[in-house]
Design an enzyme around this catalytic site. Sequence first.
Site, PDB file in Angstrom:
ATOM      1  N   ASN A 108       1.877 -11.587  -4.152  1.00 24.43           N
ATOM      2  CA  ASN A 108       2.797 -11.281  -5.117  1.00 24.43           C
ATOM      3  C   ASN A 108       4.334 -11.153  -4.586  1.00 24.43           C
ATOM      4  O   ASN A 108       4.609 -10.488  -3.719  1.00 24.43           O
ATOM      5  CB  ASN A 108       2.701  -9.852  -5.877  1.00 24.43           C
ATOM      6  CG  ASN A 108       3.794  -9.744  -6.719  1.00 24.43           C
ATOM      7  OD1 ASN A 108       3.885 -10.249  -8.014  1.00 24.43           O
ATOM      8  ND2 ASN A 108       4.788  -8.779  -6.547  1.00 24.43           N
ATOM      9  N   CYS A 156       6.807  -3.333  -4.763  1.00 26.04           N
ATOM     10  CA  CYS A 156       5.626  -3.301  -3.900  1.00 26.04           C
ATOM     11  C   CYS A 156       5.770  -2.425  -2.586  1.00 26.04           C
ATOM     12  O   CYS A 156       5.036  -2.049  -1.825  1.00 26.04           O
ATOM     13  CB  CYS A 156       5.003  -4.555  -3.466  1.00 26.04           C
ATOM     14  SG  CYS A 156       6.039  -6.098  -3.527  1.00 26.04           S
ATOM     15  N   HIS A 157       7.267  -2.237  -2.416  1.00 28.47           N
ATOM     16  CA  HIS A 157       7.547  -1.502  -0.999  1.00 28.47           C
ATOM     17  C   HIS A 157       7.235  -0.090  -1.193  1.00 28.47           C
ATOM     18  O   HIS A 157       7.236   0.683  -0.151  1.00 28.47           O
ATOM     19  CB  HIS A 157       8.939  -1.643  -0.856  1.00 28.47           C
ATOM     20  CG  HIS A 157      10.013  -1.240  -1.807  1.00 28.47           C
ATOM     21  ND1 HIS A 157      10.371  -2.100  -2.848  1.00 28.47           N
ATOM     22  CD2 HIS A 157      10.523  -0.060  -1.915  1.00 28.47           C
ATOM     23  CE1 HIS A 157      11.166  -1.254  -3.509  1.00 28.47           C
ATOM     24  NE2 HIS A 157      11.211  -0.006  -3.109  1.00 28.47           N
ATOM     25  N   TYR A 174      -2.310   3.177  -1.585  1.00 32.10           N
ATOM     26  CA  TYR A 174      -3.055   1.911  -1.958  1.00 32.10           C
ATOM     27  C   TYR A 174      -4.289   2.449  -2.787  1.00 32.10           C
ATOM     28  O   TYR A 174      -4.793   1.881  -3.805  1.00 32.10           O
ATOM     29  CB  TYR A 174      -3.678   0.907  -0.798  1.00 32.10           C
ATOM     30  CG  TYR A 174      -2.379   0.338  -0.105  1.00 32.10           C
ATOM     31  CD1 TYR A 174      -1.874  -0.824  -0.622  1.00 32.10           C
ATOM     32  CD2 TYR A 174      -1.725   0.998   1.000  1.00 32.10           C
ATOM     33  CE1 TYR A 174      -1.141  -1.674  -0.213  1.00 32.10           C
ATOM     34  CE2 TYR A 174      -0.839   0.092   1.579  1.00 32.10           C
ATOM     35  CZ  TYR A 174      -0.160  -0.940   1.005  1.00 32.10           C
ATOM     36  OH  TYR A 174       0.574  -1.740   1.709  1.00 32.10           O
TER      37      TYR A 174
END
Length: 104
Positions: free
Chosen positions: A61, A68-69, A38
């Site tokens: 999102n 996003c994984h 992140y």
Amino acid sequence: MPMVNLKKIKKNLRTKDAFRSRILDVVRGIPKGAVLTYKEVARLAGNEKAARAVGAVLRRNYNSEIPCHRVIKTDGTFGGYNRGIENKAAILKKEGYRATVNSL
DNA sequence: ATGCTGACGCTGG
DNA sequence: CCCAGCGCCAGCA
């Protein structure tokens, strides 16, 4: 057909909106088999201190085009995932990720 | 505008 | 190793 408002566009570049799209852009660019933290995403998006905000954005999102994984915590743990944390682990394992890509 | 909340991160104890 | 305390930022009531 109104012409583009450059002023508005320029302003957007330093707005939260832009920050958000930059985050998504970055994440979209993560190659299969790799993961970013992140914090890294935050840095690539322009604000290293916004790691937490990155999570906030990704959480909201739902665009399946955005992997996003492939975003995990700095300490190596997974963090969270919209579609089920288990799914996230499974996918990453399947993609066989190695290390974080700090060199982007 | 103000105050909480949270897919975070770092420092200490 | 586990956990509490702070700092940080965007999103939302």
